[in-house]
Design a protein around this motif. Structure first.
Motif, PDB file in Angstrom:
ATOM      1  N   LEU A  22      65.642  27.968  35.656  1.00 23.00           N
ATOM      2  CA  LEU A  22      66.319  26.829  36.277  1.00 23.00           C
ATOM      3  C   LEU A  22      65.678  26.477  37.614  1.00 23.00           C
ATOM      4  N   GLY A  23      65.154  27.490  38.291  1.00 19.13           N
ATOM      5  CA  GLY A  23      64.566  27.261  39.605  1.00 19.13           C
ATOM      6  C   GLY A  23      63.342  26.384  39.609  1.00 19.13           C
ATOM      7  N   THR A  24      62.645  26.280  38.472  1.00 19.03           N
ATOM      8  CA  THR A  24      61.448  25.426  38.404  1.00 19.03           C
ATOM      9  C   THR A  24      61.579  24.337  37.341  1.00 19.03           C
ATOM     10  N   GLU A  25      62.765  24.217  36.749  1.00 16.20           N
ATOM     11  CA  GLU A  25      62.974  23.223  35.696  1.00 16.20           C
ATOM     12  C   GLU A  25      62.653  21.820  36.213  1.00 16.20           C
ATOM     13  N   GLN A  45      65.664  32.847  45.772  1.00 11.18           N
ATOM     14  CA  GLN A  45      64.656  31.862  46.174  1.00 11.18           C
ATOM     15  C   GLN A  45      64.956  30.461  45.663  1.00 11.18           C
ATOM     16  N   ILE A  46      65.796  30.328  44.663  1.00 12.34           N
ATOM     17  CA  ILE A  46      65.990  29.044  43.989  1.00 12.34           C
ATOM     18  C   ILE A  46      66.500  27.994  44.964  1.00 12.34           C
ATOM     19  N   ILE A  47      65.776  26.899  45.057  1.00 10.72           N
ATOM     20  CA  ILE A  47      66.151  25.834  45.982  1.00 10.72           C
ATOM     21  C   ILE A  47      67.451  25.184  45.526  1.00 10.72           C
ATOM     22  N   ARG A  48      68.147  24.565  46.459  1.00 15.25           N
ATOM     23  CA  ARG A  48      69.431  23.937  46.170  1.00 15.25           C
ATOM     24  C   ARG A  48      69.283  22.432  46.307  1.00 15.25           C
ATOM     25  N   ASP A  49      68.834  21.794  45.230  1.00 19.01           N
ATOM     26  CA  ASP A  49      68.743  20.337  45.217  1.00 19.01           C
ATOM     27  C   ASP A  49      69.863  19.784  44.352  1.00 19.01           C
TER      28      ASP A  49
END
Length: 312
Positions: A22-25, A45-49
């Motif tokens: 999901l973090g790079t989807e 590390q997963i960004i929160r957009d």
């Protein structure tokens, strides 16, 4: 390694690949490098957009939810039961899950769909001119592969066709199911010639991607191309490439996740197969940080018992 460890590895592999992917989807490979210079290696590390904030870090997405629904249906009915699984999908759809693919709405809105899912799906796709061999149904094939039985490929085609009336999806599903069955039973990939035969028999358009997965470079798949990142054939091929060319489950996970594209589905499928090949013990340690770890442990344990008592 015994088959119990392989089955547990498959379920947790799918959940792990889904949650980290999901973090790079929907990112390009270049965007992945920008947001994760050293690669995406942990949920923190997963960004929160606007997209990723729909899930908590370490939470799996719809891909794994549907796998769990299928496993639950099989265990409760004592066999693959298309109508029961369809009814569960339809109920899930009424709960407005995040990021549910749009064409599911037209299926679920039909009052007859749960009782005649293949027939209604065929009619809706034909009448609406749907032409999208997308990858949403492929993870189901890993579960079908773990069931085995002489009707393996037919079951794989059926479980795809209840929502995806396209022979490209059917061929990919059958190929993945056969690969999953071989990895569970032998720890080795299925015979390539057998997979070629399936592609030629169901839809030869699948063959090109199968050949790239077996003989080509990973980059040849261009899985982050924004116009084709959702292709079932690309998701199938990226998973098969990883099985044929990577040496560990960890290598599979990071290679797929760092490539971007439809990374959660790609990584979930690849890691489901990698879990079957290498076993649960070989999964990266971050598997322990999955939010719903205990739920997956319960599902996988019960499914192992089901397989022991009914299938293998």
């Amino acid at each position: 390694m015994n088959f119990r460890d392989r089955i547990k590895g498959a379920f947790f592999g799918m959940a792990l690949g889904d949650a980290l992917g999901l973090g790079t989807e929907f990112m390009s490979a270049e965007e992945v490098k920008y947001y994760y210079p050293g690669g995406l290696r942990h949920f923190s590390q997963i960004i929160r957009d606007g997209h990723r904030c729909l899930w908590k870090r370490g939470e799996w997405t719809n891909d794994t939810h549907i796998v769990v629904m299928l496993a639950e249906s099989i265990m409760e009915k004592g066999k693959l039961h298309l109508n029961d699984f369809a009814a569960r999908l339809k109920k899930w759809g009424t709960e407005n899950p995040a990021d549910m693919t749009d064409f599911y709405h037209s299926l679920f809105a039909n009052e007859d769909w749960a009782e005649h899912p293949k027939e209604v799906t065929h009619r809706i796709w034909k009448n609406n001119g749907v032409y999208r061999a997308s990858n949403e149904a492929l993870l189901r094939a890993v579960v079908i592969g773990m069931l085995g039985n002489p009707h393996l490929t037919d079951n794989a085609v059926d479980i795809s066709a209840i929502t995806h009336d396209d022979t490209r999806c059917s061929a990919c599903s059958a190929i993945i199911a056969v690969m999953a069955d071989s990895l569970l039973c032998t720890g080795k990939p299925a015979d390539y010639a057998q997979l070629v035969e399936i592609a030629n028999m169901i839809d030869p358009r699948t063959l090109k991607y199968l050949e790239i997965a077996h003989e080509g470079e990973f980059e040849d798949l261009e899985i982050d191309d924004e116009n084709s990142l959702w292709f079932a054939r690309k998701t199938m091929a990226s998973a098969l490439w990883a099985i044929w060319h990577c040496n560990s489950a960890e290598e599979v996970l990071y290679r797929i996740v760092d490539a971007g594209g439809d990374a959660d589905t790609n990584a979930a499928l690849a890691m489901g197969l990698a879990g079957l090949q290498h076993g649960y013990a070989a999964l990266p340690d971050i598997v322990n940080d999955l939010i719903d770890y205990k739920r997956m442990e319960d599902v996988s344990s019960r499914f192992i018992n089901y397989i022991e008592n009914n299938c293998k």
